[in-house]
Design a protein around this motif. Structure first.
Motif, PDB file in Angstrom:
ATOM      1  N   PRO A   1       3.243  13.119  -3.605  1.00  0.00           N
ATOM      2  CA  PRO A   1       4.284  12.023  -3.172  1.00  0.00           C
ATOM      3  C   PRO A   1       3.922  10.721  -3.879  1.00  0.00           C
ATOM      4  N   PHE A   2       5.329  10.035  -3.875  1.00  0.00           N
ATOM      5  CA  PHE A   2       5.137   8.695  -4.866  1.00  0.00           C
ATOM      6  C   PHE A   2       4.738   7.670  -3.831  1.00  0.00           C
ATOM      7  N   GLN A   3       4.090   6.544  -4.382  1.00  0.00           N
ATOM      8  CA  GLN A   3       3.576   5.537  -3.537  1.00  0.00           C
ATOM      9  C   GLN A   3       4.193   4.088  -3.745  1.00  0.00           C
ATOM     10  N   ALA A   4       4.541   3.469  -2.656  1.00  0.00           N
ATOM     11  CA  ALA A   4       5.307   2.306  -2.774  1.00  0.00           C
ATOM     12  C   ALA A   4       4.365   1.095  -3.151  1.00  0.00           C
ATOM     13  N   GLY A   5       4.730  -0.124  -3.003  1.00  0.00           N
ATOM     14  CA  GLY A   5       3.893  -1.279  -3.586  1.00  0.00           C
ATOM     15  C   GLY A   5       2.918  -1.544  -2.890  1.00  0.00           C
ATOM     16  N   ASP A   6       2.781  -1.096  -1.369  1.00  0.00           N
ATOM     17  CA  ASP A   6       1.585  -1.068  -0.429  1.00  0.00           C
ATOM     18  C   ASP A   6       0.878   0.066  -0.489  1.00  0.00           C
ATOM     19  N   GLY A   7       0.870   1.055  -1.372  1.00  0.00           N
ATOM     20  CA  GLY A   7      -0.106   1.964  -1.733  1.00  0.00           C
ATOM     21  C   GLY A   7       0.430   3.362  -0.767  1.00  0.00           C
ATOM     22  N   LYS A   8       1.401   3.131   0.100  1.00  0.00           N
ATOM     23  CA  LYS A   8       1.616   4.226   0.943  1.00  0.00           C
ATOM     24  C   LYS A   8       3.003   4.985   0.404  1.00  0.00           C
ATOM     25  N   SER A   9       3.162   6.160   0.822  1.00  0.00           N
ATOM     26  CA  SER A   9       4.186   7.125   0.612  1.00  0.00           C
ATOM     27  C   SER A   9       5.363   6.612   1.472  1.00  0.00           C
ATOM     28  N   TYR A  10       6.374   7.210   1.080  1.00  0.00           N
ATOM     29  CA  TYR A  10       7.774   7.067   1.853  1.00  0.00           C
ATOM     30  C   TYR A  10       8.570   8.205   1.909  1.00  0.00           C
ATOM     31  N   THR A  11       9.495   8.059   2.631  1.00  0.00           N
ATOM     32  CA  THR A  11      10.425   9.278   2.715  1.00  0.00           C
ATOM     33  C   THR A  11      11.472   9.336   1.872  1.00  0.00           C
ATOM     34  N   THR A  12      12.276  10.375   1.520  1.00  0.00           N
ATOM     35  CA  THR A  12      13.361  10.381   0.735  1.00  0.00           C
ATOM     36  C   THR A  12      14.550   9.609   1.715  1.00  0.00           C
ATOM     37  N   LEU A  13      14.658  10.044   2.997  1.00  0.00           N
ATOM     38  CA  LEU A  13      15.607   9.419   3.945  1.00  0.00           C
ATOM     39  C   LEU A  13      15.119   8.193   4.571  1.00  0.00           C
ATOM     40  N   GLY A  14      15.896   7.203   4.716  1.00  0.00           N
ATOM     41  CA  GLY A  14      15.379   6.243   5.524  1.00  0.00           C
ATOM     42  C   GLY A  14      16.749   5.318   6.047  1.00  0.00           C
ATOM     43  N   TYR A  15      16.409   4.451   6.811  1.00  0.00           N
ATOM     44  CA  TYR A  15      17.565   3.568   7.450  1.00  0.00           C
ATOM     45  C   TYR A  15      17.185   2.122   7.155  1.00  0.00           C
ATOM     46  N   ALA A  16      18.249   1.211   6.867  1.00  0.00           N
ATOM     47  CA  ALA A  16      18.289   0.083   6.771  1.00  0.00           C
ATOM     48  C   ALA A  16      17.967  -0.890   8.067  1.00  0.00           C
ATOM     49  N   ASN A  17      18.276  -0.389   9.166  1.00  0.00           N
ATOM     50  CA  ASN A  17      17.836  -0.986  10.285  1.00  0.00           C
ATOM     51  C   ASN A  17      17.974   0.138  11.599  1.00  0.00           C
ATOM     52  N   GLY A  18      17.088  -0.170  12.774  1.00  0.00           N
ATOM     53  CA  GLY A  18      17.010   0.874  13.496  1.00  0.00           C
ATOM     54  C   GLY A  18      15.743   0.856  14.357  1.00  0.00           C
ATOM     55  N   PRO A  19      15.278   1.516  15.044  1.00  0.00           N
ATOM     56  CA  PRO A  19      13.908   1.703  16.188  1.00  0.00           C
ATOM     57  C   PRO A  19      12.671   1.899  15.174  1.00  0.00           C
ATOM     58  N   GLY A  20      13.096   2.536  13.830  1.00  0.00           N
ATOM     59  CA  GLY A  20      11.853   2.981  13.303  1.00  0.00           C
ATOM     60  C   GLY A  20      11.320   2.034  12.082  1.00  0.00           C
ATOM     61  N   ALA A  21      11.792   0.666  12.466  1.00  0.00           N
ATOM     62  CA  ALA A  21      11.053  -0.536  11.895  1.00  0.00           C
ATOM     63  C   ALA A  21       9.733  -1.026  12.529  1.00  0.00           C
ATOM     64  N   VAL A  22       8.819  -1.399  11.903  1.00  0.00           N
ATOM     65  CA  VAL A  22       7.476  -1.790  12.382  1.00  0.00           C
ATOM     66  C   VAL A  22       7.676  -3.457  12.612  1.00  0.00           C
TER      67      VAL A  22
ATOM     68  N   THR B   1       3.165   2.241   8.609  1.00  0.00           N
ATOM     69  CA  THR B   1       2.405   3.222   8.797  1.00  0.00           C
ATOM     70  C   THR B   1       2.897   4.159   7.329  1.00  0.00           C
ATOM     71  N   ASP B   2       1.750   5.093   7.050  1.00  0.00           N
ATOM     72  CA  ASP B   2       2.049   6.002   6.054  1.00  0.00           C
ATOM     73  C   ASP B   2       2.706   7.150   6.368  1.00  0.00           C
ATOM     74  N   PRO B   3       3.607   7.472   6.029  1.00  0.00           N
ATOM     75  CA  PRO B   3       4.287   8.695   6.439  1.00  0.00           C
ATOM     76  C   PRO B   3       3.707   9.992   6.249  1.00  0.00           C
ATOM     77  N   ALA B   4       2.943   9.999   5.313  1.00  0.00           N
ATOM     78  CA  ALA B   4       1.951  10.973   4.612  1.00  0.00           C
ATOM     79  C   ALA B   4       1.081  11.531   6.007  1.00  0.00           C
ATOM     80  N   GLU B   5       0.786  10.551   6.950  1.00  0.00           N
ATOM     81  CA  GLU B   5       0.050  11.064   8.041  1.00  0.00           C
ATOM     82  C   GLU B   5       0.824  11.537   9.321  1.00  0.00           C
ATOM     83  N   ALA B   6       2.271  11.761   9.211  1.00  0.00           N
ATOM     84  CA  ALA B   6       3.005  12.356  10.164  1.00  0.00           C
ATOM     85  C   ALA B   6       3.876  13.694   9.393  1.00  0.00           C
ATOM     86  N   ASP B   7       4.189  14.302  10.342  1.00  0.00           N
ATOM     87  CA  ASP B   7       5.122  15.572   9.847  1.00  0.00           C
ATOM     88  C   ASP B   7       6.613  15.048  10.187  1.00  0.00           C
TER      89      ASP B   7
END
Length: 497
Positions: free
Chosen positions: A405-426, A432-438
């Motif tokens: 997986p690629f790493q973002a600037g915070d050293g964590k991975s990221y998914t190909t799919l994402g949302y500009a807004n919504g309930p998935g924001a922290v 959180t690192d998506p690599a730790e989830a299914d």
């Protein structure tokens, strides 16, 4: 008479474009050229069909923007073990395409009420209202009664055509309601939703308009969800006995429908649906859930069972296609939108694939020479595909290459799919690192940028695709309400005004 028309990947040219990547993607320069030539041959082989359409089938993927189409295409191919990026869904085989502007009369970003109204009536209107003109403010009952808009379905009925509506959402929800209802508030689905002042001014709820309205009462086929809006609060739901209806007027509108249609069939589960004798049933009403129907991924878990979108489409074409006069049919994949609002990409993609299966069914059962098939969306969502993942990377997985997986600037991975807004924001915490989830799990919620309780619609253009009579008019960049006039042109063979 129903004849098969669409058979995927039988000719050599189609075979090249459908399966060239079936074993990975080891294509050479010459193979890419051959693929493009095959596609060009297919495009040349489909001259315009000019003249009147006997039938129109309008497919609306609620919230099915371009990014959803692309991600669903890749997902569909990867599910089948072939190259997802080059996979060719049924929707991609339609011969004519246009970009469609989705703004409403009063908003850059629309909801489903004005967008469906634009498609069904040929007039842009305000967010929140259905089947009434832009002169009507939200909740203004008096104005709504002065500015009702005739719909495509009313036009079809006046011409003697059969009409039907299918939706995986409540059948009183915004998109299906735009075919038969007029209301200054899309949320007035049952009588208890309508304020007393509006009732006194003569406004009725959407469910009642479906049973008693000029267009709703003449629909030959209605299949979807939303039983609670037709049952009184004193009546138990036939499937969930602990639940009751929503109507406060004491009326059982399903019983009213049966009285109005003594030869018709009412069904609420898979067994009843499968048992309908379509050759002997003049009208069919199927309400399979008190609320929306299940997401496609969750449908197998419904104890009473409910049909798929493709199964409902097959039933509708079989039933309506036997009529001598022809028909107009709306098929909505309503739950694509709901999954996106929840920030749940997998369910959105699965429901998009289910809509594609319904389109494939329609293409197989109809003839291009007499049936206009139009596939579009009412609006998009703030759903993205990003991050430079390599070809063949799981579309629901982490963006990466070579298995890493690629790493973002915070050293964590990221998914190909994402949302500009919504309930998935922290909020107020590290990402959180998506690599730790299914990330491919059914309930996984993609990360979002801006925290909102529900992800929102987006305002960019959507796609319309078509085949059949007058489909060649679907081209360029067009206004959303122009789709109504294109379908009217097909119904009248160019003689309508």
């Amino acid at each position: 008479m129903i004849l098969p028309r669409f058979i995927a990947c039988t000719a050599l040219s189609a075979l090249l474009s459908c399966t060239a990547f079936a074993q990975g993607h080891p294509m050479t320069t010459e193979a890419y050229r051959a693929q493009a030539d095959a596609e060009l041959d297919r495009l040349r082989a489909e001259p315009p069909v000019v003249g009147r359409a006997r039938n129109i089938i309008l497919f609306i993927g609620d919230g099915m923007g371009v990014s959803t189409l692309t991600a669903a295409r890749i997902h569909q191919g990867q599910r089948q073990g072939v190259d997802g990026e080059s996979y060719v869904p049924a929707m991609d085989r339609l011969s004519h395409t246009a970009l469609v502007k989705t703004y409403s009369h009063d908003a850059q970003v629309s909801d489903s009420a004005p967008t469906a109204t634009a498609i069904m009536t040929g007039v842009k209107t305000r967010n929140g209202v259905i089947g009434v003109g832009p002169e009507v403010a939200e909740n203004d009952c008096a104005a709504s009664r002065r500015h009702t808009l005739p719909s495509l379905f009313g036009l079809a009925q006046s011409m003697g055509l059969a009409t039907g509506i299918i939706s995986t959402a409540r059948i009183t929800h915004a998109t299906p309601a735009a075919a038969y209802a007029h209301t200054p508030q899309r949320d007035w689905e049952a009588d208890g939703d309508v304020p007393e002042a509006a009732r006194q001014q003569g406004c009725t709820d959407i469910a009642r308009q479906m049973i008693e309205g000029e267009v709703g009462s003449r629909l030959d086929l209605v299949l979807g969800g939303g039983r609670a809006n037709f049952l009184p609060t004193s009546a138990a739901d036939p499937e969930y006995r602990e639940s009751t209806g929503k109507r406060t007027d004491g009326r059982d509108l399903m019983a009213d429908w049966r009285r109005r249609n003594p030869a018709g069939a009412f069904v609420w589960n898979q067994a009843g649906f499968a048992a309908v004798d379509l050759a002997r049933t003049p009208r069919l009403l199927g309400l399979f859930e008190p609320d929306h129907m299940r997401f496609e991924s969750d449908r197998p878990g419904d104890a009473a069972g409910e049909p798929s979108l493709a199964e409902m489409t097959r039933t509708a074409i079989t039933m309506l296609g036997s009529r001598e006069t022809g028909y107009v049919l709306l098929v909505e994949g309503g739950r694509i939108d709901h999954a996106h609002h929840a920030g749940n990409a997998r369910r959105a993609l699965e429901d998009t694939v289910a809509l594609d299966a319904a389109v494939r069914t329609a293409l197989e059962m109809t003839r291009r020479e007499d049936t206009l098939i139009l596939v579009t969306a009412d609006h998009s969502h703030v759903f993205t595909i990003s991050g430079y993942p390599e070809r063949g990377n799981p579309i629901l997985g982490l963006a990466g290459a070579g298995g890493a997986p690629f790493q973002a600037g915070d050293g964590k991975s990221y998914t190909t799919l994402g949302y500009a807004n919504g309930p998935g924001a922290v909020v107020d915490a590290p990402r959180t690192d998506p690599a730790e989830a299914d990330t491919g799990a059914l309930d996984y919620r993609q990360q979002a940028l801006v925290p909102l309780g529900a992800e929102t619609h987006a305002g960019e253009d959507v796609v319309a695709r078509a085949s059949g009579p007058m489909a060649h008019l679907v081209k360029g960049t067009i206004e959303q309400h122009t789709l109504f006039y294109l379908m009217r042109e097909a119904l009248t063979g160019g003689s309508g005004n």
